[in-house]
Write a protein that holds these residues in place. Structure first.
Motif, PDB file in Angstrom:
ATOM      1  N   GLU A 142       1.160  24.900 110.414  1.00  0.00           N
ATOM      2  CA  GLU A 142       1.238  23.967 109.278  1.00  0.00           C
ATOM      3  C   GLU A 142       1.756  24.713 108.067  1.00  0.00           C
ATOM      4  O   GLU A 142       1.071  25.516 107.447  1.00  0.00           O
ATOM      5  CB  GLU A 142      -0.051  23.218 108.906  1.00  0.00           C
ATOM      6  N   HIS A 177      -7.072   8.460 100.221  1.00  0.00           N
ATOM      7  CA  HIS A 177      -7.776   9.754 100.275  1.00  0.00           C
ATOM      8  C   HIS A 177      -8.075  10.177  98.842  1.00  0.00           C
ATOM      9  O   HIS A 177      -7.260   9.943  97.945  1.00  0.00           O
ATOM     10  CB  HIS A 177      -6.866  10.797 100.960  1.00  0.00           C
ATOM     11  N   ARG A 179      -8.124  13.197  97.564  1.00  0.00           N
ATOM     12  CA  ARG A 179      -7.415  14.392  97.082  1.00  0.00           C
ATOM     13  C   ARG A 179      -5.927  14.291  97.397  1.00  0.00           C
ATOM     14  O   ARG A 179      -5.519  13.546  98.281  1.00  0.00           O
ATOM     15  CB  ARG A 179      -7.976  15.642  97.759  1.00  0.00           C
ATOM     16  N   LEU A 181      -2.907  15.431  99.252  1.00  0.00           N
ATOM     17  CA  LEU A 181      -2.683  16.185 100.490  1.00  0.00           C
ATOM     18  C   LEU A 181      -1.191  16.405 100.724  1.00  0.00           C
ATOM     19  O   LEU A 181      -0.344  15.662 100.220  1.00  0.00           O
ATOM     20  CB  LEU A 181      -3.273  15.425 101.680  1.00  0.00           C
ATOM     21  N   PRO A 182      -0.866  17.420 101.534  1.00  0.00           N
ATOM     22  CA  PRO A 182       0.531  17.658 101.905  1.00  0.00           C
ATOM     23  C   PRO A 182       1.155  16.459 102.626  1.00  0.00           C
ATOM     24  O   PRO A 182       0.434  15.634 103.204  1.00  0.00           O
ATOM     25  CB  PRO A 182       0.427  18.847 102.882  1.00  0.00           C
ATOM     26  N   LYS A 237      -2.771   8.573 108.434  1.00  0.00           N
ATOM     27  CA  LYS A 237      -2.748   9.859 107.718  1.00  0.00           C
ATOM     28  C   LYS A 237      -2.527   9.574 106.239  1.00  0.00           C
ATOM     29  O   LYS A 237      -1.736   8.699 105.894  1.00  0.00           O
ATOM     30  CB  LYS A 237      -1.604  10.749 108.235  1.00  0.00           C
ATOM     31  N   ARG A 277     -11.586  11.776 106.598  1.00  0.00           N
ATOM     32  CA  ARG A 277     -12.599  11.205 105.708  1.00  0.00           C
ATOM     33  C   ARG A 277     -12.973   9.838 106.285  1.00  0.00           C
ATOM     34  O   ARG A 277     -12.215   8.867 106.116  1.00  0.00           O
ATOM     35  CB  ARG A 277     -12.035  11.060 104.296  1.00  0.00           C
TER      36      ARG A 277
END
Ligand code: SN0
Length: 317
Positions: A142, A177, A179, A181-182, A237, A277
């Motif tokens: 990753e 989500h 936060r 995220l990538p 995702k 989550r």
């Protein structure tokens, strides 16, 4: 194979899946291939599955495996050339990568994006620098923009569960989500599905379209329900915005995958790479249902790393 950065390094992704499934059926078949060979798994960021599954895969091939949490335990690395290194960065990547390459036969790297500077993140500075200086094969565990071991495991999982469906409808759905995220998992999944024999649909709120080079030929819709109609696989995702780079533009719980939305699918299977989550990305009722493939995906992370390391060992002789 001397690098595994993206689907481009797989040559024929479907053939790689077939070989991976053969290896899964007979996991000890090449336990001597990695005898006296070593791999160093380098983590700039946290990991559970990638670390343990790649370690297991190395062990199945008889390799010696070292894990190095460089982000926590190593020196801070400088990546720019010609810098006067009188700040916090103690070591240059040139020196660190050459040393690690001298100690090990293969190196795996996990390095998330900054999510601050899009151009820099999308140049993949970290894994490219290791590849340039280490002189040994490099596995992407990753990176800033991609997660190919995850996507290979996902394609293996789809092939195992598609049954009689010849060309499954596969939907990649954004989900909320807390936060930023990538984009890596989403980018990579889209990139692999574009090369596989599936119908790919991506659904996300406005402002969350993935980079066009990875979304490729997918049909993109901002209507999640439309996307779910008749789907065989739902891959959930979160990712932060690519357009307004690294930003959280929405935390809209209407995008959470629940049983009502799954009812629109063709008895669709649910997928997520984990960690997840619960009750933010997906409701417990879906992730704990018999249509959930999350553990199969995680198990196939070993298979994915196993076939990739085998291919790297084979060219080394
Ligand atoms: C990473 C990501 O790229 O989304 C790794 C996924 C394999 N996920 C996270 O960082 C989740 C962290 C969180 O707080 O939930």
């Amino acid at each position: 194979m001397n690098k595994f950065f993206s689907v481009e390094d797989a040559q024929n992704p479907e053939a790689l899946v077939t070989e991976a499934l053969q290896l899964k059926a007979n996991p000890r078949a090449f336990e001597h291939l990695g005898k006296n060979k070593s791999i160093c798994l380098i983590f700039f960021n946290p990991s559970l599955r990638t670390r343990l599954s790649t370690q297991r895969a190395g062990e199945l091939l008889g390799m010696n495996v070292t894990v190095f949490n460089i982000g926590k335990e190593g020196w801070q690395l400088e990546f720019a050339d010609g810098v006067v290194m009188n700040g916090d960065k103690a070591e240059h990547i040139k020196d660190a990568a050459r040393v690690i390459g001298a100690y090990f036969d293969i190196i795996g790297i996990r390095s998330f994006p900054s999510l601050a500077d899009r151009e820099k993140d999308y140049t993949e500075e970290v894994i490219n620098a290791f590849y340039q200086y280490a002189g040994v094969p490099i596995v992407n565990m990753e990176s800033a923009t991609l997660h190919p071991l995850q996507s290979l495991a996902d394609l293996i999982t789809i092939r195992e569960h598609q049954g009689v469906i010849e060309r499954p409808k596969v939907v990649l759905t954004w989900a909320p989500h807390p936060r930023a995220l990538p984009q890596s998992v989403g980018n990579s999944f889209a990139q692999w599905m574009n090369r596989a024999d599936v119908e790919l649909v991506i659904t996300n709120p406005e402002g969350y379209d993935l980079a066009p080079e990875f979304a490729g030929d997918a049909y993109v819709t901002h209507d999640q329900k439309e996307a779910f109609e008749g789907a065989d696989f739902i891959y959930a995702k979160n990712w932060s915005s690519y357009e307004q780079y690294g930003q959280i533009l929405s935390q809209d719980s209407r995008w959470t995958v629940d049983a009502e939305k799954m009812a629109l699918t063709n008895n669709g299977k649910f997928m997520h790479c984990l960690p997840v989550r619960r009750n933010v990305i997906v409701a417990d009722e879906v992730i704990d249902s018999e249509n959930s493939l999350i553990i199969d995906q995680a198990v196939n992370r070993v298979t994915a790393a196993h076939i990739v390391l085998k291919k790297m060992l084979e060219v080394q002789g």
